[in-house]
Scaffold this motif. Sequence first.
Motif, mmCIF file in Angstrom:
data_model
loop_
_atom_site.group_PDB
_atom_site.id
_atom_site.type_symbol
_atom_site.label_atom_id
_atom_site.label_comp_id
_atom_site.label_asym_id
_atom_site.label_seq_id
_atom_site.Cartn_x
_atom_site.Cartn_y
_atom_site.Cartn_z
ATOM 1 N N LEU A 240 0.806 -1.092 -0.103
ATOM 2 C CA LEU A 240 0.193 -0.061 0.192
ATOM 3 C C LEU A 240 0.822 1.256 0.051
ATOM 4 O O LEU A 240 0.664 2.289 -0.682
ATOM 5 C CB LEU A 240 -1.093 0.085 1.107
ATOM 6 N N ASN A 241 2.093 1.216 0.682
ATOM 7 C CA ASN A 241 2.785 2.428 0.798
ATOM 8 C C ASN A 241 3.379 2.623 -0.390
ATOM 9 O O ASN A 241 3.743 3.993 -1.032
ATOM 10 C CB ASN A 241 3.846 2.268 1.848
ATOM 11 N N TRP A 242 3.859 1.541 -1.294
ATOM 12 C CA TRP A 242 4.392 1.902 -2.376
ATOM 13 C C TRP A 242 3.311 2.253 -3.497
ATOM 14 O O TRP A 242 3.745 3.295 -4.505
ATOM 15 C CB TRP A 242 5.044 0.579 -3.274
ATOM 16 N N ALA A 243 2.171 1.967 -3.517
ATOM 17 C CA ALA A 243 1.062 2.449 -4.319
ATOM 18 C C ALA A 243 0.673 3.845 -3.828
ATOM 19 O O ALA A 243 0.643 4.497 -4.743
ATOM 20 C CB ALA A 243 -0.454 1.714 -3.965
ATOM 21 N N LEU A 244 0.748 4.581 -2.599
ATOM 22 C CA LEU A 244 0.711 5.766 -2.282
ATOM 23 C C LEU A 244 1.804 6.671 -2.855
ATOM 24 O O LEU A 244 1.589 7.575 -3.394
ATOM 25 C CB LEU A 244 0.641 5.996 -0.735
ATOM 26 N N PHE A 245 3.170 6.056 -2.549
ATOM 27 C CA PHE A 245 4.222 6.606 -3.315
ATOM 28 C C PHE A 245 3.964 6.940 -4.700
ATOM 29 O O PHE A 245 4.644 8.114 -5.475
ATOM 30 C CB PHE A 245 5.556 5.916 -2.913
ATOM 31 N N SER A 246 3.694 5.934 -5.341
ATOM 32 C CA SER A 246 3.529 5.883 -7.143
ATOM 33 C C SER A 246 2.491 7.151 -7.082
ATOM 34 O O SER A 246 2.567 7.779 -8.121
ATOM 35 C CB SER A 246 2.941 4.722 -7.639
ATOM 36 N N ALA A 247 1.400 6.942 -6.645
ATOM 37 C CA ALA A 247 0.249 8.136 -6.961
ATOM 38 C C ALA A 247 0.802 9.502 -6.683
ATOM 39 O O ALA A 247 0.639 10.292 -7.679
ATOM 40 C CB ALA A 247 -0.929 7.711 -5.729
ATOM 41 N N TRP A 248 1.568 9.609 -5.523
ATOM 42 C CA TRP A 248 2.199 11.150 -5.548
ATOM 43 C C TRP A 248 3.109 11.326 -6.554
ATOM 44 O O TRP A 248 2.975 12.707 -6.963
ATOM 45 C CB TRP A 248 3.020 10.953 -4.058
ATOM 46 N N ARG A 249 3.913 10.584 -7.216
ATOM 47 C CA ARG A 249 4.798 10.858 -8.239
ATOM 48 C C ARG A 249 3.979 11.063 -9.581
ATOM 49 O O ARG A 249 4.546 11.955 -10.402
ATOM 50 C CB ARG A 249 5.775 9.578 -8.282
ATOM 51 N N TRP A 250 2.804 10.964 -9.711
ATOM 52 C CA TRP A 250 2.035 11.039 -10.894
ATOM 53 C C TRP A 250 1.234 12.310 -10.813
ATOM 54 O O TRP A 250 0.733 12.743 -11.650
ATOM 55 C CB TRP A 250 1.167 9.922 -11.312
ATOM 56 N N ARG A 251 1.362 13.029 -9.751
ATOM 57 C CA ARG A 251 0.652 14.361 -9.705
ATOM 58 C C ARG A 251 1.391 15.184 -10.725
ATOM 59 O O ARG A 251 2.735 15.219 -10.810
ATOM 60 C CB ARG A 251 0.598 14.906 -8.225
ATOM 61 N N ARG A 252 0.501 16.113 -11.235
ATOM 62 C CA ARG A 252 1.090 17.059 -12.159
ATOM 63 C C ARG A 252 2.092 18.064 -11.597
ATOM 64 O O ARG A 252 3.000 18.297 -12.265
ATOM 65 C CB ARG A 252 -0.115 17.982 -12.894
ATOM 66 N N ASP A 253 1.780 18.412 -10.328
ATOM 67 C CA ASP A 253 2.683 19.306 -9.748
ATOM 68 C C ASP A 253 3.661 18.808 -8.633
ATOM 69 O O ASP A 253 4.463 19.264 -7.891
ATOM 70 C CB ASP A 253 1.868 20.496 -8.676
ATOM 71 N N ASP A 254 3.939 17.280 -8.818
ATOM 72 C CA ASP A 254 4.967 16.616 -8.028
ATOM 73 C C ASP A 254 6.411 17.274 -8.444
ATOM 74 O O ASP A 254 6.684 17.291 -9.517
ATOM 75 C CB ASP A 254 4.764 15.097 -8.006
ATOM 76 N N GLN A 255 7.204 17.574 -7.429
ATOM 77 C CA GLN A 255 8.616 18.218 -7.695
ATOM 78 C C GLN A 255 9.752 17.192 -7.152
ATOM 79 O O GLN A 255 10.999 17.783 -6.958
ATOM 80 C CB GLN A 255 8.632 19.567 -6.951
ATOM 81 N N MET A 256 9.276 16.092 -6.767
ATOM 82 C CA MET A 256 10.308 15.138 -6.233
ATOM 83 C C MET A 256 11.632 15.068 -7.419
ATOM 84 O O MET A 256 11.195 14.602 -8.682
ATOM 85 C CB MET A 256 9.911 13.552 -6.290
#
Length: 277
Positions: A240-256
Amino acid sequence: MEPPVLRRALETARTTASELGLEVADVRVVHNSDRVVLRLLPCDVLARVAPSRHLAEAAFEVEVAHRLAGVGAPVGELDPRVAPRVHERDAFALSLWTYYEPVGRDITPADYADVFMRHHAALRRIDVDAPHFTDRVAVALAGVDDRERSPELSDSDRGFLHDALVGLSAGTSADRARDRLLHGEPHPGNLLNTCRGPLFIDLATCCRGPVEFDLAHGPEGVAEHYEGADPALVDRYRALNWALFSAWRWRRDDQMPDRDHWRAEGIRRVRAALARI
């Protein structure tokens, strides 16, 4: 932060710290994403600077850190020379923390489990209004399902992440008897090895849930040293944590930093974790 915004953040940190009586001759960037972490010298303060839209989150982190320090938790503490508060200035929210020089040795699984147990014991001694971790899942799911917020996510990966988030979080709201206050994201990047021992940082992610949700952020083998942990539940929450991590990375405004790499790697990690369970 983009260079123009980063320059403004650096100047805001320099000015704010100086007005509080701290000597600042040099500002060094420790970490830069959608928020920035700066080391101020020679006063040796760690400044965390975020756009002011994150003011409430920054204030929550300061509150949690202040209360945990009062009960002796193994956490990075606010700088004792200034008041424990968030400073809002020039469209930024800024907090000032103690800087800890890292030491070189690795944190063993047993030591990681020990600091987890001490941290969880301290969390049981404070009372803060923290969300349940499933609220985070709901936010991630909304971003995955919204094509405007995640425009570069392919249809196949969108469907995969949606199913993973829904399936892995299913049933977690039925039994809250094991829920307690947690760190929320205690991965190795949020555990500093210092001369004072391991210290957790990044306390804005504090939430409620079972201890296995926290343990799933740690390296393999940590849960084996944590008495009473359910290994199967740890594996489920790791996926689940990796799924959450992946979801954040695909946000248009993600700046990681290195986001494109982590987009692909995140999906791969979710598939591997699902295969394991």
